[in-house]
Design a protein around this motif. Structure first.
Motif, mmCIF file in Angstrom:
data_model
loop_
_atom_site.group_PDB
_atom_site.id
_atom_site.type_symbol
_atom_site.label_atom_id
_atom_site.label_comp_id
_atom_site.label_asym_id
_atom_site.label_seq_id
_atom_site.Cartn_x
_atom_site.Cartn_y
_atom_site.Cartn_z
ATOM 1 N N ASN A 30 39.761 44.611 33.258
ATOM 2 C CA ASN A 30 40.939 43.544 33.551
ATOM 3 C C ASN A 30 41.918 43.888 32.923
ATOM 4 O OD1 ASN A 30 42.030 40.954 32.402
ATOM 5 N ND2 ASN A 30 41.477 40.478 34.343
ATOM 6 N N ASN A 31 41.877 44.230 31.644
ATOM 7 C CA ASN A 31 42.946 44.603 30.455
ATOM 8 C C ASN A 31 42.339 45.469 29.517
ATOM 9 O OD1 ASN A 31 42.623 43.034 27.920
ATOM 10 N ND2 ASN A 31 42.254 41.462 29.435
ATOM 11 N N GLN A 33 43.547 46.490 25.587
ATOM 12 C CA GLN A 33 44.016 46.090 24.210
ATOM 13 C C GLN A 33 44.108 47.023 23.057
ATOM 14 O OE1 GLN A 33 42.535 42.078 23.275
ATOM 15 N NE2 GLN A 33 42.206 41.693 25.476
ATOM 16 N N LEU A 48 48.704 44.325 24.665
ATOM 17 C CA LEU A 48 47.667 44.028 25.826
ATOM 18 C C LEU A 48 48.350 44.418 27.024
ATOM 19 C CD1 LEU A 48 45.202 40.752 26.463
ATOM 20 C CD2 LEU A 48 46.783 41.909 28.281
ATOM 21 N N ARG A 50 47.593 44.877 31.070
ATOM 22 C CA ARG A 50 46.792 44.730 32.237
ATOM 23 C C ARG A 50 46.607 45.907 33.414
ATOM 24 N NH1 ARG A 50 49.136 40.287 30.209
ATOM 25 N NH2 ARG A 50 47.722 38.245 29.860
ATOM 26 N N VAL A 92 38.381 45.176 28.528
ATOM 27 C CA VAL A 92 37.810 44.070 29.133
ATOM 28 C C VAL A 92 37.462 44.158 30.706
ATOM 29 C CG1 VAL A 92 37.859 41.639 29.460
ATOM 30 C CG2 VAL A 92 39.110 42.218 27.717
ATOM 31 N N THR A 97 36.017 38.148 31.914
ATOM 32 C CA THR A 97 37.107 37.827 31.122
ATOM 33 C C THR A 97 36.485 36.652 29.931
ATOM 34 O OG1 THR A 97 38.030 36.236 32.708
ATOM 35 C CG2 THR A 97 39.106 38.531 32.310
ATOM 36 N N ALA B 96 41.502 31.139 25.228
ATOM 37 C CA ALA B 96 40.667 30.886 26.553
ATOM 38 C C ALA B 96 40.246 32.017 27.223
ATOM 39 C CB ALA B 96 41.267 29.991 27.388
ATOM 40 N N GLY B 97 39.353 32.956 26.612
ATOM 41 C CA GLY B 97 39.020 34.320 27.130
ATOM 42 C C GLY B 97 39.723 35.496 26.881
ATOM 43 N N LEU B 98 39.354 36.475 27.247
ATOM 44 C CA LEU B 98 39.811 37.876 26.814
ATOM 45 C C LEU B 98 40.825 38.302 27.631
ATOM 46 C CD1 LEU B 98 36.369 39.369 26.379
ATOM 47 C CD2 LEU B 98 37.793 38.412 24.572
ATOM 48 N N THR B 99 41.686 37.352 28.448
ATOM 49 C CA THR B 99 43.055 37.874 28.913
ATOM 50 C C THR B 99 43.933 37.394 28.107
ATOM 51 O OG1 THR B 99 43.233 35.488 29.795
ATOM 52 C CG2 THR B 99 42.343 37.289 31.316
ATOM 53 N N PRO B 101 44.866 38.377 23.662
ATOM 54 C CA PRO B 101 44.322 39.227 22.450
ATOM 55 C C PRO B 101 43.442 38.095 21.362
ATOM 56 C CG PRO B 101 46.872 38.742 22.312
ATOM 57 C CD PRO B 101 46.386 38.124 23.527
#
Lengths: 113, 113
Positions: A30-31, A33, A48, A50, A92, A97, B96-99, B101
């Motif tokens: 998904n991404n 980092q 980060l 995507r 991720v 996520t 709110a999640g790993l989208t 950092p």
């Protein structure tokens, strides 16, 4: 199991030179980092990127992502002694996520004055 | 704004003793996680939580317990310490999640003799 693997494990350069670190990973993401860790401290987020992005910039940092090769690179331009730290990539998985961030073992960068 | 606060900074335990590593964040982040960092191994996920009352296992959960009764706190319990748990432990959170950092604490260095 670990997902990202950084290369090289260690890098030593002079101030003013550019530093390039690479990260390879194994699955669809998904991404991705990048983090920096100064000795004895926690990790600090750098960039980060995507999966639908190919390049991002932040100050002297440039990150590229090639999903076809499952690889990313972090370029630090005009390095300074203060850039001395360990650098980690983390991924991720696509569709995960709310799950896990997988870290590599890191690249130790030393910048000599 | 304190961010992610971990206590204690250092701890020495004898084999078989129990203890709790504390982690608190004041950013109203839903996602919190615990990692351990060993030399040459990068960071490995122990447990994570996507919100109060919800926890899940990471890569290396054995020997550790967690609970999440509030959004702010995510303690990590070692029920019967073993020398293999000698490590540096990091707590991290994200909104709110790993989208987004991770924000890391400065770590707890644990030695088990």
């Amino acid at each position: 199991s670990q997902q990202g693997e950084e290369d090289p494990q260690a890098l030593s350069i002079q101030e003013g030179e550019n530093a390039t670190m690479n990260c390879s990973y194994k699955t669809s993401i998904n991404n991705l980092q990048w983090y920096r860790q100064n000795s004895g401290r926690g990790l600090v987020h750098l960039i980060l990127i995507r999966s639908n992005e190919r390049e991002k910039h932040s100050g002297r940092l440039r990150v590229t992502l090639d999903t076809s090769k499952k690889s990313s690179s972090l370029l630090i331009t005009a390095s300074r002694a203060a850039d001395t730290a360990s650098y980690f990539c983390a991924t991720v998985d696509r569709g995960s996520t709310l799950g896990r961030l997988y870290f590599g073992r890191g690249t130790q960068l030393t910048v000599w004055p | 704004n304190a961010g992610v606060t971990q206590t204690p900074k250092f701890q020495v335990l004898k084999t078989g003793q129990s203890m709790t590593l504390q982690c608190a964040q004041d950013m109203n982040h839903e996602y919190m996680s615990w990692y351990r960092q060993d030399p040459g191994m990068g960071l490995r996920l122990i447990h994570y939580s996507v919100g109060a009352g919800i926890t899940d296992q990471g890569e290396v959960p054995n020997g550790y317990n967690v609970s999440r009764s509030t959004t702010e706190d995510f303690p990590l319990r070692l029920l019967s310490a073993a020398p293999s748990q000698t490590s540096v432990y990091f707590c991290a959170s994200t909104p709110a999640g790993l989208t987004s950092p991770l924000h890391f604490g400065n770590g707890t260095r644990l030695t088990v003799t």
